[in-house]
Write an enzyme that holds these catalytic residues in place. Structure first.
Site, short mmCIF file in Angstrom:
data_model
loop_
_atom_site.label_atom_id
_atom_site.label_comp_id
_atom_site.label_asym_id
_atom_site.label_seq_id
_atom_site.Cartn_x
_atom_site.Cartn_y
_atom_site.Cartn_z
N LYS A 1 -13.40 0.49 -13.51
CA LYS A 1 -13.79 -0.87 -13.09
C LYS A 1 -14.21 -1.70 -14.30
O LYS A 1 -13.86 -2.87 -14.42
CB LYS A 1 -14.93 -0.80 -12.06
CG LYS A 1 -14.51 -0.20 -10.73
CD LYS A 1 -13.44 -1.02 -10.03
CE LYS A 1 -12.92 -0.37 -8.78
NZ LYS A 1 -11.68 -0.98 -8.26
N SER B 1 -17.25 -3.47 -8.82
CA SER B 1 -18.28 -2.67 -8.16
C SER B 1 -19.61 -2.82 -8.88
O SER B 1 -19.66 -3.03 -10.10
CB SER B 1 -17.84 -1.20 -8.20
OG SER B 1 -18.88 -0.35 -7.84
N TYR C 1 -14.36 6.86 -12.66
CA TYR C 1 -14.11 5.79 -11.68
C TYR C 1 -14.80 4.49 -12.12
O TYR C 1 -14.17 3.42 -12.18
CB TYR C 1 -14.61 6.20 -10.28
CG TYR C 1 -14.70 5.00 -9.36
CD1 TYR C 1 -13.56 4.42 -8.83
CD2 TYR C 1 -15.94 4.40 -9.07
CE1 TYR C 1 -13.63 3.29 -8.02
CE2 TYR C 1 -16.01 3.27 -8.27
CZ TYR C 1 -14.86 2.73 -7.74
OH TYR C 1 -14.94 1.60 -6.95
N TYR D 1 -18.87 -5.45 -5.60
CA TYR D 1 -19.43 -5.06 -4.29
C TYR D 1 -20.61 -4.12 -4.51
O TYR D 1 -20.53 -3.21 -5.34
CB TYR D 1 -18.43 -4.29 -3.42
CG TYR D 1 -17.02 -4.84 -3.36
CD1 TYR D 1 -16.75 -6.19 -3.48
CD2 TYR D 1 -15.95 -3.96 -3.12
CE1 TYR D 1 -15.45 -6.65 -3.40
CE2 TYR D 1 -14.66 -4.42 -3.03
CZ TYR D 1 -14.41 -5.77 -3.18
OH TYR D 1 -13.12 -6.21 -3.10
N THR E 1 -21.30 -0.56 -9.59
CA THR E 1 -21.38 0.61 -10.47
C THR E 1 -21.29 0.19 -11.95
O THR E 1 -21.77 0.91 -12.82
CB THR E 1 -20.28 1.64 -10.08
OG1 THR E 1 -20.54 2.86 -10.74
CG2 THR E 1 -18.88 1.18 -10.44
N PRO F 1 -26.78 14.97 -8.43
CA PRO F 1 -26.60 14.62 -9.85
C PRO F 1 -25.83 13.31 -9.99
O PRO F 1 -24.85 13.07 -9.27
CB PRO F 1 -25.77 15.78 -10.41
CG PRO F 1 -25.93 16.90 -9.44
CD PRO F 1 -26.20 16.28 -8.10
N ASN G 1 -22.96 -1.79 -1.64
CA ASN G 1 -22.50 -0.65 -0.81
C ASN G 1 -21.92 -1.13 0.52
O ASN G 1 -22.68 -1.37 1.47
CB ASN G 1 -23.66 0.32 -0.57
CG ASN G 1 -23.98 1.15 -1.80
OD1 ASN G 1 -24.23 0.61 -2.87
ND2 ASN G 1 -23.96 2.46 -1.67
N ASP H 1 0.87 -1.18 0.00
CA ASP H 1 0.00 0.00 0.00
C ASP H 1 0.90 1.23 0.00
O ASP H 1 1.96 1.22 0.64
CB ASP H 1 -0.89 0.01 1.25
CG ASP H 1 -2.14 0.86 1.07
OD1 ASP H 1 -3.25 0.31 1.15
OD2 ASP H 1 -2.00 2.09 0.83
#
Ligand code: NAD
Ligand code: WQD
Length: 339
Positions: A154, A125, A150, A177, A127, A296, A179, A31
């Site tokens: 993914k 995600s 972003y 994933y 998303t 938004p 949330n 990391d």
């Protein structure tokens, strides 16, 4: 088995390291601490009695990453969490997101090829689904055009991994994933939002502790039973456990597919107002909030079809919404005590 956990001092990574160690895996974390603290290592060892190996460097540095793989030539599998994750910031600084999230993935995949490491678990995600037409959303639902850079990182990452797996001896489990919220029951590790949180739960707990005046509820005129938007919130420890199962699945060659995607959620959707009520109920703390205009870019509602993860991984999220909100509150209070 020795597992490389990139982004292992971060929110989901640190909880996953704990679950891996509990199952007897040896862990090495990489990391760069761009969004986490070195103190997390001590907190992990307070929970498990074992400090993970740690190397601080930036995974976008290809030479440094290659050196790392030469030094740690006994890694059996990789869980790749390291990425930037703030949706709004990615709209403002798209190149920062494309560079970090994609170049670090290139370097990981190159390291896997060069060092004959075959197994990769990747943090994806929900998303990638955008606003699905059919709910609950399954892994076979169409991937819609990403709403943010972003989200696009993914989608592109999933494609890069899939293409690479076709040409090299690489297998991957893509974990999508929903949330993730909450914190470890010890309140020693949790989410460390830097600056003003964009996500609901840290904003909520910071409001309750007095750091923020009131929670802004983004929109109450959605097409949902109470008018507020619906998400599938999942406890971070439930999520972490799924990573251990994914690593074990690949190690035991349980599936003959090179790449598999799994939804990780509870399968239940909760509205913003339901989360507020859960927080008040589980903690006994009254929350100040105001209804605002819609944010938004927000989707109206999404929750997961988790049947594939339930049957194939033998995994099911266990924690209730009240347990999630209570653990988030205990973590916020622990953070306040540290200061
Ligand atoms: P986090 O920011 O807490 O953890 C990510 C870690 O990666 C941080 O410790 C950061 O310092 C490190 N990092 C970032 N870029 C790096 C680089 N170039 N080199 C080395 N280290 C680097 O985030 P998180 O919430 O734990 O998310 C983990 C992963 O899960 C991310 O890939 C994120 O996109 C994905 N994800 C998160 C959520 C969520 O809501 N938290 C939802 C879906 C997917
Ligand atoms: C949840 C709900 C808000 C803050 C984001 C990313 C997604 C994934 C998870 C990484 C929404 C409402 C929020 C607030 C509010 N991350 N809200 N007041 O937007 O579902 O997902 O994190 O992959 O990609 O987009 O999460 O926590 O921001 O919002 O009313 O102060 O809470 O409108 O309905 P979101 P969130």
């Amino acid at each position: 088995m020795k597992i490389l956990v990139t982004g292992g001092t971060g929110y989901i990574g640190s909880h996953t390291v704990v679950e891996l160690q509990k199952k007897g895996f040896e862990v090495v974390i990489v990391d760069n601490l761009s969004n986490s603290s070195i103190d997390v290592l001590d907190c992990i060892s307070k929970i498990t009695g074992e400090k993970p190996l740690f190397e601080k460097f930036d995974l976008t540095d290809s030479e440094r990453t290659a050196e790392f793989f030469k030094l740690h030539n006994d890694i059996n599998a990789i869980i790749h969490f390291a990425a930037y994750k703030a949706v709004g910031e990615s709209v403002e600084f798209p190149l920062k997101y494309y560079r970090n999230n994609l170049v670090s993935l290139f370097n990981i995949l190159q390291g896997m090829i060069d060092n004959e490491i075959s197994d990769l678990v990747f943090s994806s995600s929900c998303t990638v689904y955008g606003q699905p037409e059919v709910l609950p959303v399954s892994e076979n639902s169409p991937i819609l055009k990403a709403a943010s850079p972003y989200g696009n990182t993914k989608q592109i990452s999933e494609e890069i991994i899939t293409d690479t797996a076709k040409s090299a001896n690489i297998r991957s489990i893509l974990l999508r994933y929903f949330n993730p919220i909450g914190a470890h029951e010890s309140a020693l590790i949790g989410e460390l939002p830097i600056g003003v949180p964009g996500n609901l739960i840290p904003y909520m707990t910071q409001t309750a502790i007095g750091k923020r005046d009131f929670l802004r509820v983004w929109g109450s005129d959605y097409d949902t039973p109470d008018g507020t938007a619906i998400r599938d919130y999942i406890h971070v420890v439930d999520l972490a456990k799924a990573h251990v199962i994914a690593v074990e699945r690949m190690a035991s060659r349980k599936s003959d597919k090179q790449v598999e995607a799994f939804n990780l959620g509870t399968g239940n959707g909760f509205s913003v107002m339901e989360v507020i009520h859960s927080f008040e109920h589980s903690t006994g703390v009254k929350l100040k909030y105001k209804i605002m205009n819609r944010r938004p870019g927000d989707i109206v509602k999404v929750w997961a079809d988790t049947s594939f993860a339930n049957t194939e991984l033998g995994w099911k999220a266990e924690k209730t919404l009240d347990e999630m909100t209570l653990s988030a509150w205990k973590w916020e209070k622990a953070l306040a005590e540290k200061k």
